[in-house]
Design a protein around this motif. Structure first.
Motif, PDB file in Angstrom:
ATOM      1  N   UNK A 163     -19.080  36.332   1.237  1.00 28.39           N
ATOM      2  CA  UNK A 163     -19.591  36.505  -0.125  1.00 28.39           C
ATOM      3  C   UNK A 163     -18.444  36.731  -1.112  1.00 28.39           C
ATOM      4  N   UNK A 164     -17.457  37.509  -0.692  1.00 29.71           N
ATOM      5  CA  UNK A 164     -16.304  37.755  -1.564  1.00 29.71           C
ATOM      6  C   UNK A 164     -15.513  36.473  -1.776  1.00 29.71           C
ATOM      7  N   UNK A 165     -15.306  35.712  -0.707  1.00 28.44           N
ATOM      8  CA  UNK A 165     -14.557  34.457  -0.814  1.00 28.44           C
ATOM      9  C   UNK A 165     -15.292  33.435  -1.686  1.00 28.44           C
ATOM     10  N   UNK A 166     -16.604  33.343  -1.532  1.00 30.67           N
ATOM     11  CA  UNK A 166     -17.391  32.398  -2.336  1.00 30.67           C
ATOM     12  C   UNK A 166     -17.323  32.753  -3.820  1.00 30.67           C
ATOM     13  N   UNK A 167     -17.379  34.038  -4.125  1.00 29.86           N
ATOM     14  CA  UNK A 167     -17.271  34.470  -5.518  1.00 29.86           C
ATOM     15  C   UNK A 167     -15.891  34.151  -6.073  1.00 29.86           C
ATOM     16  N   UNK A 168     -14.875  34.359  -5.260  1.00 29.95           N
ATOM     17  CA  UNK A 168     -13.499  34.064  -5.676  1.00 29.95           C
ATOM     18  C   UNK A 168     -13.319  32.580  -5.936  1.00 29.95           C
ATOM     19  N   UNK A 169     -13.851  31.752  -5.023  1.00 29.97           N
ATOM     20  CA  UNK A 169     -13.740  30.299  -5.182  1.00 29.97           C
ATOM     21  C   UNK A 169     -14.461  29.819  -6.443  1.00 29.97           C
ATOM     22  N   UNK A 170     -15.526  30.536  -6.823  1.00 28.53           N
ATOM     23  CA  UNK A 170     -16.282  30.163  -8.027  1.00 28.53           C
ATOM     24  C   UNK A 170     -15.614  30.661  -9.303  1.00 28.53           C
ATOM     25  N   UNK A 171     -14.536  31.445  -9.156  1.00 25.10           N
ATOM     26  CA  UNK A 171     -13.782  31.898 -10.322  1.00 25.10           C
ATOM     27  C   UNK A 171     -14.068  33.305 -10.780  1.00 25.10           C
ATOM     28  N   UNK A 172     -14.901  34.063 -10.029  1.00 25.68           N
ATOM     29  CA  UNK A 172     -15.216  35.441 -10.424  1.00 25.68           C
ATOM     30  C   UNK A 172     -13.981  36.316 -10.331  1.00 25.68           C
ATOM     31  N   UNK A 173     -13.894  37.318 -11.205  1.00 24.04           N
ATOM     32  CA  UNK A 173     -12.764  38.253 -11.203  1.00 24.04           C
ATOM     33  C   UNK A 173     -13.011  39.444 -10.290  1.00 24.04           C
ATOM     34  N   UNK A 174     -14.280  39.724  -9.995  1.00 24.31           N
ATOM     35  CA  UNK A 174     -14.655  40.840  -9.116  1.00 24.31           C
ATOM     36  C   UNK A 174     -16.087  40.594  -8.656  1.00 24.31           C
ATOM     37  N   UNK A 175     -16.505  41.374  -7.647  1.00 22.19           N
ATOM     38  CA  UNK A 175     -17.861  41.210  -7.120  1.00 22.19           C
ATOM     39  C   UNK A 175     -18.455  42.564  -6.788  1.00 22.19           C
ATOM     40  N   UNK A 176     -19.751  42.715  -7.096  1.00 23.64           N
ATOM     41  CA  UNK A 176     -20.514  43.906  -6.725  1.00 23.64           C
ATOM     42  C   UNK A 176     -21.595  43.464  -5.750  1.00 23.64           C
ATOM     43  N   UNK A 177     -21.633  44.094  -4.580  1.00 28.17           N
ATOM     44  CA  UNK A 177     -22.611  43.738  -3.560  1.00 28.17           C
ATOM     45  C   UNK A 177     -23.635  44.861  -3.417  1.00 28.17           C
TER      46      UNK A 177
END
Length: 443
Positions: A163-177
């Motif tokens: 999930x973190x990698x997918x968010x990073x690949x999509x260009x997100x700067x951070x992720x909240x799970x």
């Protein structure tokens, strides 16, 4: 790291001096031997095991710290006092340092958050628009734009790191799970493998995630700030302690090697009585017992550092073995958590769940000692794993399921059972006795 090396050198020098002043067991090529197997195992001294436990559990023995070094020096002194030449096998390992602080602030939100850290999350201080990213899958990111923003993701069946990698690949700067139902995880880890590709990540409870999602869905853009400080990977130093009993020099000696091991480090804030001073103290007693026993096989007593950080000690030991040593190693007994009064029954675990030389010898010994055999089950979370992967018959001995206070400050010596410690010591010594054909005929 240099400081640790200097301290360890000093402690080893001290241990050599201490050992020189200690009475040593007599060492001869082919001593008289008229003990039966039962007589031999009856000489196991559970009070000596308990004495070692008292010394080892004075402080947590976290890998890469001075406390782990002091434990290694203690083991060295004890082994030298029995007449062993002790080999120290140093190695470096990487350790993830959890964040010193973390926070989530959401503009306009009436309330606060208590986010949890992920092991192997990266440092970061970033602000951006908060976006509902659904379950955080590729299909979700095709519908939204998260570039330069913070993704809010409901955990379903996808691994945290993915999930973190997918968010990073999509260009997100951070992720909240967060979890979309009442079930919540306590194993907040992303894994080391993709550390360099991660973005800052925090975990929210179900209630926090639900309230935040409702707030985002009101319509107006919501800005948030994610801050993680102090998270990093450091290179630290540890060491294995190795004592070798050479085979007795008689006509029928062979070149097989039997390995008996345990890790002596513990987790932070835990005295580590069960995990794993128990296994360490038993192996130390077995080393004392077998020192002057005539055997026709070589026996190596192994004390691994940095197991809790990823089996680093046992991996180092196996990686340093020659092809010939691996070929000659007929059995590896791994003792991990072998004394807890509050754990389940004694289990023997292998990496594939199948029997091998170790499990067959131990089950036979248990049947003779306790009247029952022990079924072999699957287990891959301890130091037998690298040996199995190298092609050596190996098995883990553990009371399973483990106690409720596993990896907590309550892992103290008072929670251990002398009967259980002695039981494992008898099973292992009886098994090794059998495998080494100790009743060697006279020349």
């Amino acid at each position: 790291m240099a400081r640790n090396r200097m301290l360890f050198s000093f402690l080893l020098l001290f241990s050599i001096v201490m050992a020189a002043c200690s009475p040593k067991a007599s060492i001869v090529d082919s001593p008289e031997f008229d003990q039966t197997q039962n007589e031999f195992i009856e000489e196991l001294d559970v009070e000596k095991i308990h004495s070692s436990l008292k010394e080892l559990t004075k402080k947590p023995r976290v890998a890469g710290t001075n406390s782990e070094i002091r434990a290694a020096a203690f083991l060295t002194v004890q082994l030298q006092s029995e007449g062993y030449e002790v080999e120290v096998q140093p190695f470096d390992f990487e350790k993830y340092i959890m964040p010193e602080s973390k926070s989530l602030v959401v503009e306009g939100f009436d309330g606060s958050f208590s986010p949890a850290s992920f092991q192997y999350s990266v440092d970061g201080n970033t602000s951006g628009q908060l976006v509902d990213a659904g379950y955080g899958l590729k299909s979700d990111y095709k519908k939204i734009d998260v570039k330069g923003k913070i993704a809010l993701v409901a955990v379903d069946k996808t691994a945290f790191y993915e999930l973190v990698l997918l968010a990073s690949e999509a260009g997100a700067k951070a992720i909240l799970l967060y979890f979309p139902d009442e079930s919540e995880s306590t194993n907040w880890t992303l894994g080391r493998e993709h550390f360099e590709d991660f973005i800052p990540a925090l975990a929210l409870t179900y209630d926090e995630g639900k309230k935040l999602l409702d707030f985002v869905k009101k319509g107006s853009p919501v800005n948030a700030t994610v801050e993680i400080e102090g998270a990093r990977i450091e290179k630290l130093a540890s060491q294995n302690i190795i004592a070798t009993k050479k085979p007795t020099k008689v006509a029928d000696v062979n070149d097989d090697i039997i390995l008996i091991g345990a890790h002596y480090d513990s987790v932070d804030k835990a005295p580590g009585a069960s995990d794993n001073a128990s296994g360490t103290a038993v192996v130390l007693e077995l080393a004392r017992m077998f020192k002057t026993l005539p055997t026709n096989k070589e026996i190596r007593f192994l004390f691994f550092g940095a197991e809790e950080e990823g089996l680093h000690g046992s991996k180092k030991y196996v990686s340093a073995m020659s092809k010939d040593e691996i070929k000659r190693s007929s059995a590896m007994f791994n003792l991990d958590m072998v004394g807890s009064a509050d754990a389940g029954n004694l289990a023997i675990q292998t990496l594939d769940g199948w029997d091998n030389i170790v499990t067959k010898a131990a089950s036979k010994a248990n049947e003779e000692l306790n009247g029952t055999s022990i079924e072999t089950t699957f287990g891959d979370r301890s130091d037998h794993t690298p040996f199995h992967n190298a092609g050596i018959d190996a098995a883990l001995f553990i009371y399973d399921p483990v106690e409720e206070w596993y990896h907590t400050p309550n892992d103290t010596i008072e929670k251990l059972s002398k009967d259980r410690l002695l039981n494992v010591a008898k099973i292992i010594s009886s098994s090794v006795f059998e495998l080494t054909f100790s009743a060697i005929p006279e020349e």
